[in-house]
Design an enzyme around this catalytic site. Structure first.
Site: not given
Length: 506
Positions: A48, A64, A72, A226
């Protein structure tokens, strides 16, 4: 509530460890698909956009970052900055987990400038309830950090604790000042597992008071919204979010999770009144978690993340994974938004060549460029004067026949981005709606080493997708397929793209 300093780890040690992790991955990074004109981490995983802002004469984009792997995990905040939105400089990693509330990740958030001229970051501190993974949900709280220079941050702890232990998702604060009051919105999955956006308010940036749920998704299957954003545009307000649990319908919402917006009106102290249907920000395969911010000249800009979650993800083998979209200007176009590359982006154009006007016979193809890693393509198609059923460009075409097709499809009456001929990565196609009433179609197509962005009629629709070419030279080929006659292309130009990086090899 009062700010509580909860530091339990040495922040400088954590940041140094993260920098070393990126450097180690960088040593073996492969650049076959690494972007030239899009923001990506030097190495490691990126997701993000965070903290987008203009501060002390520079644009700042945080993101991020997993500095230890190309998947991730271990969320930190990476950082780049720019004087002009065109040439970017890598900055030191801005934040690493360093106290209990963010033990398992420094999650997404936003940036504002305080009344005393400091850069203030609001973000989500994240922990796993079971200490390992999301199997039992998240423990998430909104945190605050302050910087004098936009590079080095002092964390001030939790300012908005989660009010109910039954809430498993509570994250991604977006903050702005409205009159003399500060406002914060973030995404929530309620105890009933409904996706909502909650609004808080504050007079001092520190003590936050619940205002109201400002938006609830109408679909009960959507359990979380989100990366919400809320901003004014002309005389309207826009609420955008990334919906988790939204089911596909026709051409819409075909991705794992989908980012979109609604337009309406809002006054402080009141409810948001929705006036438009839900629209996707982007019709492509890979777009998520957009965040907007205001420029000093009054423009509203947006960065999105080109989410690569659909397997397989070939970048993971190259020491890096994920990139931003281009920065885009946002404007109101009736009941939806227009987004197109910032006007400054054309400064990257090099060796521009004009090819139009062109007419192709039915089923004719023509190679325009024999080897092109990057391209800024502008193309017009005369729909009223063409009879071919498909007219467009084969991009990233390699000797084995791999390519991604961007075309107008007359049967669908849509612009199509089709990856079915690709060896690497996810395949499939996406299609953007088109109003044929004008009789012509304008396309701007930005080709990078591993991605394609398609802007339809000055950004009324956009498609952003990864496209991972095979080895060898990458052609650009003009094609016309089937139908009763020719394809008419009044204009077509192609330029190469220069690098966005101050230090190109970094």
């Amino acid at each position: 509530m009062n700010i509580e300093n909860m530091t339990t780890y040495d922040q400088s040690e954590q940041l140094a460890r993260a920098e070393a992790g990126v450097e180690e991955l960088f040593k073996s990074r492969k650049d076959r698909w690494y972007p030239v004109s899009h923001i990506a981490s030097k190495a490691g995983w990126i997701n993000d956009p965070n903290g987008l802002c203009y501060f002390q004469g520079r644009y700042h984009a945080y993101y991020q970052l997993n500095p230890f792997a190309s998947v991730w995990g271990s969320c930190h905040w990476g950082h780049v900055s720019s004087k002009d939105l065109v040439t970017w400089r890598r900055e030191p990693i801005a934040m690493a987990p360093s106290f209990e509330a963010e033990r398992d990740g420094v999650f997404s958030g936003s940036a504002v400038i305080s009344d005393d001229g400091k850069l203030v970051i609001y973000y989500t501190g994240h922990r796993w309830r079971n200490g390992i993974n999301e199997g039992e949900g998240n423990l998430q709280e909104q945190c605050m950090a302050v910087s004098e220079d936009g590079v080095h941050f002092t964390k001030l702890g939790v300012v908005v604790p989660c009010p109910d232990d039954r809430i498993l998702h509570f994250r991604d604060p977006k903050v702005w000042k409205q009159g003399g009051e500060w406002r914060m919105v973030f995404g929530v999955s309620t105890p009933e597992h409904r996706g909502e956006i909650w609004m808080y308010k504050s007079a001092d940036m520190v003590n936050w008071e619940f205002d109201r749920p400002i938006y609830q998704h109408p679909d009960p299957d959507v359990f979380m919204l989100e990366c919400p954003d809320m901003f004014p545009l002309d005389d309207k307000w826009v609420i955008c979010y990334s919906a988790m649990g939204l089911s596909p319908k026709g051409f819409e919402a075909r991705n794992h999770n989908n980012a979109g917006y609604v337009i309406g009106t809002w006054e402080p102290g009141g409810d948001f009144h929705q006036e438009s249907e839900f629209h996707l920000w982007d019709d492509g395969h890979n777009y998520y978690a957009p965040q907007t911010f205001g420029c000093p000249d009054g423009r509203r800009l947006v960065f999105g993340w080109m989410s690569p979650f659909t397997q397989p993800i070939p970048m993971e083998d190259d020491g890096w994974c994920g990139q931003f979209t281009l920065p885009r200007e946002v404007s109101l176009a009736g009941d939806h938004l227009r987004t197109q590359p910032i006007r400054e982006f054309s400064r990257l154009d090099e060796d521009k060549r004009e090819f139009g006007p062109i007419e192709l016979a039915v089923n004719e193809s023509r190679t325009l460029v024999t080897d092109s890693e990057t391209a800024d393509i502008e193309m017009e198609i005369n729909l009223a004067g063409s009879q071919a059923e498909r007219i467009g460009l084969e991009l990233h075409r390699t000797g084995n026949g791999d390519h991604t097709l961007v075309c107008y499809d007359d049967q669908l009456e849509r612009v199509v981005l089709d990856r079915h001929c690709n060896t690497y990565g996810d395949r499939g196609y996406r299609a953007a709606p088109l109003d044929k009433a004008h009789g012509s179609l304008k396309l701007r197509i930005i080709v990078d080493r591993g991605s394609i962005e398609v802007y339809v009629n000055d950004g009324l629709e956009v498609m952003s997708s990864y496209s991972f070419p095979a080895d060898g030279p990458r052609e650009i080929r003009l094609v016309a397929e089937s139908g009763e006659g020719k394809a008419v292309i009044p204009s077509l130009s192609i330029a190469k793209l220069g690098t966005i990086w101050e230090t190109p090899d970094r």
